[in-house]
Write an enzyme that holds these catalytic residues in place. Sequence first.
Site, mmCIF file in Angstrom:
data_model
loop_
_atom_site.group_PDB
_atom_site.id
_atom_site.type_symbol
_atom_site.label_atom_id
_atom_site.label_comp_id
_atom_site.label_asym_id
_atom_site.label_seq_id
_atom_site.Cartn_x
_atom_site.Cartn_y
_atom_site.Cartn_z
ATOM 1 N N GLN A 217 -4.485 -4.065 7.038
ATOM 2 C CA GLN A 217 -5.223 -5.740 6.933
ATOM 3 C C GLN A 217 -5.405 -6.963 7.856
ATOM 4 O O GLN A 217 -6.047 -8.055 7.654
ATOM 5 C CB GLN A 217 -4.902 -5.827 5.223
ATOM 6 C CG GLN A 217 -5.424 -4.710 4.368
ATOM 7 C CD GLN A 217 -6.322 -3.991 4.706
ATOM 8 O OE1 GLN A 217 -7.849 -5.061 4.997
ATOM 9 N NE2 GLN A 217 -6.800 -3.133 3.518
ATOM 10 N N ASP B 230 3.744 -3.752 8.022
ATOM 11 C CA ASP B 230 2.101 -3.192 8.290
ATOM 12 C C ASP B 230 0.913 -3.493 8.350
ATOM 13 O O ASP B 230 0.363 -4.606 7.242
ATOM 14 C CB ASP B 230 2.146 -2.630 6.548
ATOM 15 C CG ASP B 230 0.649 -2.075 6.351
ATOM 16 O OD1 ASP B 230 -0.759 -2.539 6.557
ATOM 17 O OD2 ASP B 230 0.776 -0.794 4.964
ATOM 18 N N CYS C 50 -4.457 2.671 -3.618
ATOM 19 C CA CYS C 50 -3.412 3.028 -2.799
ATOM 20 C C CYS C 50 -2.428 2.268 -3.171
ATOM 21 O O CYS C 50 -1.369 1.517 -2.509
ATOM 22 C CB CYS C 50 -3.789 3.538 -0.933
ATOM 23 S SG CYS C 50 -4.663 4.739 -1.664
ATOM 24 N N LYS D 7 -10.521 -0.318 10.166
ATOM 25 C CA LYS D 7 -10.634 -1.448 9.635
ATOM 26 C C LYS D 7 -11.329 -2.427 10.299
ATOM 27 O O LYS D 7 -11.510 -3.902 9.844
ATOM 28 C CB LYS D 7 -9.785 -1.734 8.947
ATOM 29 C CG LYS D 7 -8.840 -0.856 7.936
ATOM 30 C CD LYS D 7 -7.923 -1.277 6.872
ATOM 31 C CE LYS D 7 -7.360 0.141 6.935
ATOM 32 N NZ LYS D 7 -8.196 0.665 5.375
ATOM 33 N N HIS E 245 0.882 -1.135 0.202
ATOM 34 C CA HIS E 245 -0.081 0.199 0.317
ATOM 35 C C HIS E 245 1.360 1.208 0.086
ATOM 36 O O HIS E 245 1.907 0.934 0.409
ATOM 37 C CB HIS E 245 -0.624 -0.504 1.641
ATOM 38 C CG HIS E 245 -2.062 1.209 1.453
ATOM 39 N ND1 HIS E 245 -1.093 2.502 1.641
ATOM 40 C CD2 HIS E 245 -3.497 0.905 1.558
ATOM 41 C CE1 HIS E 245 -2.780 2.459 2.215
ATOM 42 N NE2 HIS E 245 -3.792 2.283 1.098
#
Length: 409
Positions: free
Chosen positions: A204, A201, A367, A227, A124
């Site tokens: 998700q 990261d 993104c 999220k 991302h």
Amino acid sequence: MTAFDPIKIRSEFPALDQTVNDKPLVYLDNAATSQKPKAVLDALERYYTRDNANVHRGIHELSRRATVAYEDARIKVAQWINAPDSDELVWTRGTTEAINLITIAWGLDNVGEGDEILISTMEHHSNIIPWQLLARRKGASLRYIEMDSQGRLILDDLPSLLSERTKVVALGHVSNALGTVNPIKDIAAAAHEVGALVVVDGAQGAVHTKVDVQDLGVDCYAFSGHKMCGPTGIGALWARKDLLESMSPYQGGGEMIHFVGREESTWAKVPHKFEAGTPNIAGAIGMGAAVDFLAGVGMDAIAAHEDELLAYAIEQVGSIEGVHIYGPESLEERSAVVSFTLGDAHPHDISTILDAEGIAVRAGHHCAQLVMKHFGIAATARASFYLYNTKDDVDRLVEGLGIVRGIFG
Ligand code: PLP
């Protein structure tokens, strides 16, 4: 624990109970942001209607309550990812700010001329641009782990990409554009052999599976509340305590100091050293409530439900003529994201037609322009699932795509 019932779970999310364009809403844009359960909305309301005060400052009842709720939330969210110590959890605006924090507070002091930063083409933009900015400021260079034709990292290249020049390896846990789940534990072990810092990261990642930062063996894990059923504008950076203690402050201001002098000041202990100014108190409390909610449902049950939905969606959507689904073929290697194109239909047109049917999907580069470049496309349509989605939602998506096919042939 009671049996997992997506219909009952759905009823906990007020926003799902509405019509869009006169059709019952089917919300399949969860990778962008999830809907919020009543428990989270109630926690926000409770804070604002009863306990609203600044934290760590006032010696009065409301401030005491706000501080307790805010710090309790930190403990819950830290435990959520099995952090050894809740002081290792720094509140941020989200994943993006957490990664920027690392690039500034750690990167500026620890990355120099000729050093290398290893990321991947799957990232991302939040896990590319902060590193590009750091590399440019410090004369370091960026290197990339490439993807194969299924959108998986080519890990055979890892030994040749890692060297003593590699100062940091920063990778996504789960790709938002493809759903690919990366073998972070193995990569972290290889990165540590050359002494690199491992930053994940987890925007998700913390959403769909139980994350255990100790088991993953990483140094930093960044994630967002919105999220995973929490509010927007809140997220966290988890990092090892010794690392946080060795880092410079990220921003200056109130809350992050111990003592202020005319020329020099000293800093508060971690995590407060990184939390300048009035924090997002309600957001933190809301993220704590989100974690309670997800724990109450049970992450294993959520993961099993999503696996079933994903298998059904891949089978149903994949069997539509003209559909191409991106990402790993093996369901073991992917999360509940179906990124696809349909013949010559532009993904924006797909999304617009689906919206007219009350179905919310994402269309664009997500993104992740390097992912699109890798596949030689400008955009995909993306349906992403969460605990409240059902097979009926998939059926509605398939019906909607039938309309798209009818228009575009
Ligand atoms: N990383 C990934 C993989 C994402 O999917 C996202 C958001 O879509 C981000 C980072 C950025 O998260 P946020 O906008 O919450 O900071």
